[in-house]
Enzyme design. Structure first.
Site, PDB file in Angstrom:
ATOM      1  N   PHE A  85       0.889  -1.313   0.048  1.00 43.39           N
ATOM      2  CA  PHE A  85      -0.039   0.050  -0.121  1.00 43.39           C
ATOM      3  C   PHE A  85       1.049   1.086  -0.182  1.00 43.39           C
ATOM      4  CE2 PHE A  85      -4.095   1.983   1.790  1.00 43.39           C
ATOM      5  CZ  PHE A  85      -4.791   1.810   0.653  1.00 43.39           C
ATOM      6  N   LYS A 140       7.627  -6.539 -10.661  1.00 47.40           N
ATOM      7  CA  LYS A 140       8.732  -7.120 -11.795  1.00 47.40           C
ATOM      8  C   LYS A 140       9.176  -8.447 -11.002  1.00 47.40           C
ATOM      9  CE  LYS A 140      10.695  -3.140 -12.405  1.00 47.40           C
ATOM     10  NZ  LYS A 140       9.836  -2.198 -12.082  1.00 47.40           N
ATOM     11  N   GLU A 143       0.387  -6.328 -16.625  1.00 47.40           N
ATOM     12  CA  GLU A 143       0.583  -5.302 -17.488  1.00 47.40           C
ATOM     13  C   GLU A 143       1.423  -4.248 -16.704  1.00 47.40           C
ATOM     14  OE1 GLU A 143      -0.851  -4.707 -20.938  1.00 47.40           O
ATOM     15  OE2 GLU A 143       0.888  -3.612 -20.806  1.00 47.40           O
ATOM     16  N   VAL A 154       5.744  -3.602 -16.998  1.00 48.24           N
ATOM     17  CA  VAL A 154       6.348  -2.970 -17.924  1.00 48.24           C
ATOM     18  C   VAL A 154       5.878  -1.663 -18.481  1.00 48.24           C
ATOM     19  CG1 VAL A 154       7.518  -3.543 -20.135  1.00 48.24           C
ATOM     20  CG2 VAL A 154       7.334  -5.357 -18.707  1.00 48.24           C
ATOM     21  N   GLY A 184       4.669   1.102 -17.479  1.00 45.93           N
ATOM     22  CA  GLY A 184       3.533   1.915 -16.754  1.00 45.93           C
ATOM     23  C   GLY A 184       2.154   1.886 -17.625  1.00 45.93           C
ATOM     24  N   GLY A 204      12.875  14.915  -8.837  1.00 42.65           N
ATOM     25  CA  GLY A 204      12.412  13.574  -8.183  1.00 42.65           C
ATOM     26  C   GLY A 204      12.131  12.516  -9.346  1.00 42.65           C
ATOM     27  N   ASP A 253      16.775  -2.077 -14.131  1.00 43.84           N
ATOM     28  CA  ASP A 253      15.385  -2.142 -14.287  1.00 43.84           C
ATOM     29  C   ASP A 253      14.846  -2.452 -15.752  1.00 43.84           C
ATOM     30  OD1 ASP A 253      12.655  -1.206 -13.287  1.00 43.84           O
ATOM     31  OD2 ASP A 253      13.174   0.424 -15.012  1.00 43.84           O
ATOM     32  N   LYS A 264      12.487  -5.738 -17.151  1.00 45.70           N
ATOM     33  CA  LYS A 264      11.331  -5.488 -18.075  1.00 45.70           C
ATOM     34  C   LYS A 264      11.384  -6.263 -19.237  1.00 45.70           C
ATOM     35  CE  LYS A 264      10.222  -1.095 -15.877  1.00 45.70           C
ATOM     36  NZ  LYS A 264      10.644   0.340 -15.884  1.00 45.70           N
ATOM     37  N   GLY A 289       4.948   6.349 -12.582  1.00 46.47           N
ATOM     38  CA  GLY A 289       3.799   7.283 -12.002  1.00 46.47           C
ATOM     39  C   GLY A 289       2.728   6.458 -11.476  1.00 46.47           C
TER      40      GLY A 289
HETATM   41  N1  HSE Z   1      12.096   3.726 -12.233  1.00 45.14           N
HETATM   42  C1  HSE Z   1      11.558   3.039 -13.283  1.00 45.14           C
HETATM   43  C2  HSE Z   1      11.728   4.123 -14.504  1.00 45.14           C
HETATM   44  C3  HSE Z   1       9.982   3.182 -13.302  1.00 45.14           C
HETATM   45  O1  HSE Z   1      12.702   5.088 -14.423  1.00 45.14           O
HETATM   46  O2  HSE Z   1      11.327   4.099 -15.704  1.00 45.14           O
HETATM   47  C4  HSE Z   1       9.664   1.978 -12.317  1.00 45.14           C
HETATM   48  O3  HSE Z   1       9.805   0.713 -13.120  1.00 45.14           O
END
Ligand code: HSE
Length: 326
Positions: A9, A115, A139, A142, A144, A197, A211, A215, A306
């Protein structure tokens, strides 16, 4: 009445819950009534009688939920039809692998944004879901909000997908496109991205290509290329210089962190991309080019991260489970 349990959460789990509150009418019109029967984060939980809006408020104001029942106990014992698993990704999967296995064994559908478990045991989890007659939807792992998984599995179902080439890390794409525009060194742009950020305080996971590689493994398995994380050849973006951009630009190219899967290749690395190619996309966007036998090239782009964007992908999975084809 569809019963939902949410595990995890933080940003994504709350984002999904907020969408359920905000879009209740549209969702119920499309797939019927639903109720969130349990929520757990790493330290607290809530189940039994509660309102979703109150649980969100409690978490925002106090950082926790009402009870102390563990996430695993919720997964094992709570009453639900679909588990929404939104824990933070851990390489190797962490506890989330067990949450998902347990829910599938209980004959519950699972929607995950995580993931870790999908990479750690793609085949095992998919077989378990099939054996128990339920769906495991991912979904949100990968790209967003960018539709990739259902695009491959559903809309390109009877195509041979020969390769997928894409940008699956918004942090790297932001840094590279800013380096291209500002002609400034990597360290300086990284600092700017952290201040805004876009990049984490510890950016390793993103800038080293980890990352994007996770994916890529998920996409590979989705299109039938059996792959583990160890199989991916990974190079990050930390060594890219402003001079490299200059040399590339003189020849009509830019540089992007491209993840590519085909029968021969499983690779994440900075690559030259023609300046007007769709994959020269800027900012935090993600993009993917599918090369197929019968549908030609299909290109998609969208916001790869996001709160709301990731939650929207989970909501599309929820719709897919309960409403089927549009
Ligand atoms: N940190 C990743 C990015 C998003 O910058 O695309 C989360 O998978």
């Amino acid at each position: 009445m569809i019963k939902i349990a949410i595990i995890g959460f933080g940003t994504v789990g709350q984002g999904f819950a907020e969408l359920l509150v905000r879009k209740r009418d549209e969702i119920e019109k499309a797939i019927g009534e639903f109720k969130v029967t349990a929520i757990a984060d790493s330290k607290s939980s809530i189940s039994g009688e509660f309102s979703l809006s109150d649980a969100l408020k409690m978490k925002r104001e106090t950082g926790r939920l009402r009870d102390d029942v563990s996430a695993m106990e919720i997964v094992r014992n709570a009453e639900y039809d679909v588990l929404v698993e939104a824990s933070v990704t851990k390489i190797g999967g962490g506890d989330a692998v067990e949450y998902i296995r347990e829910a599938l064994k209980r004959g519950k559908h699972v929607i995950t944004s995580n993931k870790g478990p999908i990479v750690a045991d793609f085949d095992g989890l998919m077989k378990l879901a099939e054996k128990n007659g339920v769906k495991l939807m991912y979904e949100a792992t990968v790209g967003g909000a960018m539709p990739v998984i259902k695009l491959a599995k559903k809309y390109l179902a009877l195509c041979e997908i020969e390769s997928v080439k894409g940008i699956f890390n918004g942090t790297c794409n932001y840094i590279l496109s800013r380096m291209e525009e500002e002609k400034l060194p990597y360290e300086q742009i990284l600092k700017e991205a952290q201040e805004l950020g876009y990049a984490e305080a510890d950016p390793t996971y993103d800038v080293e290509g980890i990352d994007a590689a996770l994916k890529l493994v998920i996409i590979a398995n989705t299109i039938g290329v059996r792959a583990r994380y160890e199989d991916v050849e990974v190079t990050g973006i930390t060594q890219i210089t402003p001079e490299a951009f200059q040399v590339a630009a003189e020849k009509g190219y830019t540089i992007r962190l491209i993840a590519e899967v085909s029968r021969e290749k499983l690779k994440v690395s900075p690559r030259l991309v023609p300046l007007h190619h769709p994959l020269s996309i800027r900012g935090t966007m993600n993009a993917a080019m599918f090369k197929t036998d019968t549908a030609g090239n299909i290109f998609v782009a969208g916001r790869g991260a996001g709160k709301e964007e990731t939650a929207s992908a989970m909501l599309s999975d929820f719709y897919e489970i309960y409403a089927g084809s549009p």
